[in-house]
Design a protein around this motif. Structure first.
Motif, PDB file in Angstrom:
ATOM      1  N   TYR A  90       0.835  -1.198   0.000  1.00 44.29           N
ATOM      2  CA  TYR A  90       0.000   0.000   0.000  1.00 44.29           C
ATOM      3  C   TYR A  90       0.874   1.253   0.000  1.00 44.29           C
ATOM      4  O   TYR A  90       1.837   1.364   0.765  1.00 44.29           O
ATOM      5  CB  TYR A  90      -0.904   0.001   1.232  1.00 44.29           C
ATOM      6  N   LYS A  92       0.859   5.345   0.459  1.00 45.25           N
ATOM      7  CA  LYS A  92       0.083   6.457   0.981  1.00 45.25           C
ATOM      8  C   LYS A  92      -0.139   7.495  -0.107  1.00 45.25           C
ATOM      9  O   LYS A  92       0.778   7.873  -0.827  1.00 45.25           O
ATOM     10  CB  LYS A  92       0.816   7.091   2.165  1.00 45.25           C
ATOM     11  N   SER A  93      -1.378   7.942  -0.236  1.00 49.42           N
ATOM     12  CA  SER A  93      -1.720   8.917  -1.274  1.00 49.42           C
ATOM     13  C   SER A  93      -1.025  10.244  -1.004  1.00 49.42           C
ATOM     14  O   SER A  93      -0.837  10.659   0.144  1.00 49.42           O
ATOM     15  CB  SER A  93      -3.238   9.117  -1.314  1.00 49.42           C
ATOM     16  N   ASN A  97      -5.452  14.225   3.009  1.00 43.71           N
ATOM     17  CA  ASN A  97      -6.391  13.270   3.588  1.00 43.71           C
ATOM     18  C   ASN A  97      -7.651  14.020   4.015  1.00 43.71           C
ATOM     19  O   ASN A  97      -7.646  14.742   5.023  1.00 43.71           O
ATOM     20  CB  ASN A  97      -5.751  12.559   4.779  1.00 43.71           C
ATOM     21  N   TYR A  99     -10.584  12.626   4.824  1.00 43.86           N
ATOM     22  CA  TYR A  99     -11.420  11.858   5.747  1.00 43.86           C
ATOM     23  C   TYR A  99     -12.890  11.826   5.279  1.00 43.86           C
ATOM     24  O   TYR A  99     -13.808  11.982   6.070  1.00 43.86           O
ATOM     25  CB  TYR A  99     -11.357  12.448   7.156  1.00 43.86           C
ATOM     26  N   ARG A 146      -9.628  -0.078   2.031  1.00 47.40           N
ATOM     27  CA  ARG A 146      -8.391   0.517   1.512  1.00 47.40           C
ATOM     28  C   ARG A 146      -8.108   0.011   0.104  1.00 47.40           C
ATOM     29  O   ARG A 146      -6.979  -0.337  -0.242  1.00 47.40           O
ATOM     30  CB  ARG A 146      -7.220   0.185   2.445  1.00 47.40           C
ATOM     31  N   HIS A 155     -14.323   7.084  -1.745  1.00 48.08           N
ATOM     32  CA  HIS A 155     -12.899   7.238  -1.476  1.00 48.08           C
ATOM     33  C   HIS A 155     -12.377   6.057  -0.670  1.00 48.08           C
ATOM     34  O   HIS A 155     -13.066   5.535   0.209  1.00 48.08           O
ATOM     35  CB  HIS A 155     -12.646   8.542  -0.707  1.00 48.08           C
ATOM     36  N   GLU A 156     -11.144   5.677  -0.962  1.00 46.51           N
ATOM     37  CA  GLU A 156     -10.504   4.612  -0.204  1.00 46.51           C
ATOM     38  C   GLU A 156     -10.202   5.080   1.218  1.00 46.51           C
ATOM     39  O   GLU A 156      -9.899   6.255   1.452  1.00 46.51           O
ATOM     40  CB  GLU A 156      -9.188   4.205  -0.873  1.00 46.51           C
ATOM     41  N   THR A 158      -7.904   5.431   4.505  1.00 44.19           N
ATOM     42  CA  THR A 158      -6.482   5.565   4.778  1.00 44.19           C
ATOM     43  C   THR A 158      -6.228   5.106   6.211  1.00 44.19           C
ATOM     44  O   THR A 158      -7.150   5.022   7.029  1.00 44.19           O
ATOM     45  CB  THR A 158      -6.011   7.022   4.614  1.00 44.19           C
ATOM     46  N   GLN A 159      -4.973   4.824   6.520  1.00 43.84           N
ATOM     47  CA  GLN A 159      -4.642   4.364   7.862  1.00 43.84           C
ATOM     48  C   GLN A 159      -4.961   5.420   8.914  1.00 43.84           C
ATOM     49  O   GLN A 159      -5.465   5.111  10.004  1.00 43.84           O
ATOM     50  CB  GLN A 159      -3.166   3.962   7.921  1.00 43.84           C
ATOM     51  N   ASP A 160      -4.683   6.681   8.598  1.00 40.22           N
ATOM     52  CA  ASP A 160      -5.002   7.752   9.546  1.00 40.22           C
ATOM     53  C   ASP A 160      -6.510   7.871   9.751  1.00 40.22           C
ATOM     54  O   ASP A 160      -6.983   8.085  10.867  1.00 40.22           O
ATOM     55  CB  ASP A 160      -4.440   9.079   9.042  1.00 40.22           C
ATOM     56  N   GLU A 161      -7.255   7.716   8.658  1.00 43.62           N
ATOM     57  CA  GLU A 161      -8.709   7.821   8.767  1.00 43.62           C
ATOM     58  C   GLU A 161      -9.278   6.665   9.584  1.00 43.62           C
ATOM     59  O   GLU A 161     -10.226   6.837  10.362  1.00 43.62           O
ATOM     60  CB  GLU A 161      -9.335   7.838   7.371  1.00 43.62           C
TER      61      GLU A 161
END
Length: 397
Positions: A90, A92-93, A97, A99, A146, A155-156, A158-161
């Motif tokens: 994966y 990171k975009s 972000n 959210y 994801r 939207h995909e 994210t780990q932070d989200e």
């Protein structure tokens, strides 16, 4: 050192055996049958309790013996390997972000393209089975992942989200309410906060529909994945166990058998839980000799490390070695040139239905957006024929 490590990536598995670690640290007798770490019981289940109280279950006529001979799907195994290992490649975009999945669940933005807010879905869609069946744009918003789904406006994660979502009580409450709506759509009720499930009062009608409307098996795979991403991993095993029982023991969902074993079980991240579910399935699968998901035969007679050959289903291999960045780029360029647009195997099957139906279940969708989605779906179909042909062995169109 950071730049050096950044130029490496994990090479993806190339066989079903490399993807499946279920039996890698296990033998037929290393765990007592009475123990169960999956949160479910093999001796008593909600459906079995209902039968003990006098419930008689009408069964559909199709039997397991009438199902064509199957084989394990590499595309399924690879897809679920990536999921269980948190998408090892994966990236990171680079985009900010936003959210958007969390904001949708906080009722701050609507799903696109329909313009519907989560509160409207939760308050007005329960029991509206036609809408839940024929609208194909809401499922990616209700159960984000994801990975890119068929709705390109979703939207995909994210780990932070994911971290923010799991710490937001309001979002989690609505997520469980959305899960309950989908369970009701399938004829199932959520019993408690541990994820235990049982037949709903309308289960006969809904099981009949679920057995015939097999694109919902793709949705269920997505739902199970999303449960794990957003902090509800323990909810998976009770639902998968119920589907195994209904499809294998009661024959109420015979068309679901292969999808449960090939996809649903393998969304579960804990190998011990997968083993328990597969042992239960093997006890009831008919014909018994056609069961594909047990430990490899050569492991039953002795350890593979003692000179034996590791068979199908084993993970007597180490993690795939990293691939240098230059080689990876060459592989990706070759893949892109040969296959065009790449899409998740889970959602590729939806393209034909979307293009043919014209997103007939979507509301508030302009003609230009509709045409755009149909065109994108057609392009995806062209690029995903290989995966779709494999998936069609499990879930026919």
């Amino acid at each position: 050192m950071g730049n050096l490590l950044g130029s490496w990536r994990f090479k993806e598995p190339s066989t079903v055996e490399e993807c499946d670690s279920t039996w890698g640290s296990d033998s037929e007798s290393d765990e007592p049958a009475a123990e169960d770490d999956s949160g479910i019981s093999e001796s008593v289940s909600p459906a079995e309790s209902e039968r003990a109280n006098g419930d008689s279950s009408p069964q559909l006529t199709e039997s397991p013996e009438s199902v064509p001979k199957m084989k394990r799907s590499f595309y399924a195994a690879r897809d679920l390997y990536k999921y269980r290992h948190s998408y090892p490649n994966y990236r990171k975009s680079r985009q900010p972000n936003e959210y958007r999945n969390l904001r949708f669940y906080l009722n701050k933005i609507p799903l696109v393209p329909d313009g519907i807010y989560i509160e409207e879905i939760l308050t007005k869609w329960r029991g509206d089975y036609d809408k839940l069946e024929h609208n194909h744009t809401y499922i990616q918003w209700l159960f984000p992942l994801r990975e890119q789904g068929l709705n390109f406006y979703a939207h995909e994660l994210t780990q932070d989200e994911i971290k923010e979502f799991q710490s937001t009580r309001e979002a989690k409450r609505r997520f469980l309410a959305a899960y309950s709506i989908m369970l009701d759509f399938y004829g199932i009720k959520l019993l408690d906060k541990s994820g235990n499930v049982a037949r709903a009062p309308n289960w006969q009608e809904r099981f009949q529909h679920l057995n015939e409307s097999q694109h919902n098996y793709l949705r269920i795979t997505r739902i199970l994945k999303s449960l794990g991403e957003l902090g509800y991993e323990v909810f998976k095993a009770p639902l998968v166990r119920l589907f195994l029982e209904e499809s294998l023991c009661h024959n109420t969902l015979p068309n679901m058998q292969h999808s449960v074993l090939e996809y649903f079980v393998y969304t579960i991240r804990l190998p011990a839980t997968r083993r328990r579910l597969l042992r239960y399935a093997r006890q009831h699968y008919r014909p018994a000799h056609a069961f594909l998901w047990g430990p490899p035969p050569k492991r039953r007679g002795g350890a593979a490390g003692a000179g034996g050959t590791v068979g199908a289903g084993s993970s007597g291999i180490r993690a795939p070695a990293p691939t240098p960045e230059p080689q990876r780029r060459g592989e990706e360029s070759s893949l892109s040139a040969s296959s065009g647009i790449i899409v998740s195997s889970h959602d590729a099957m939806m393209c034909q239905e979307l293009v043919g139906a014209g997103l007939k279940g979507s509301t508030g969708l302009g003609s230009s957006m509709r045409a755009g989605l149909e065109l994108e779906g057609a392009l995806m179909m062209a690029g995903a024929r290989g995966e779709m042909s494999d998936y069609s062995e499990i879930v026919p169109l």
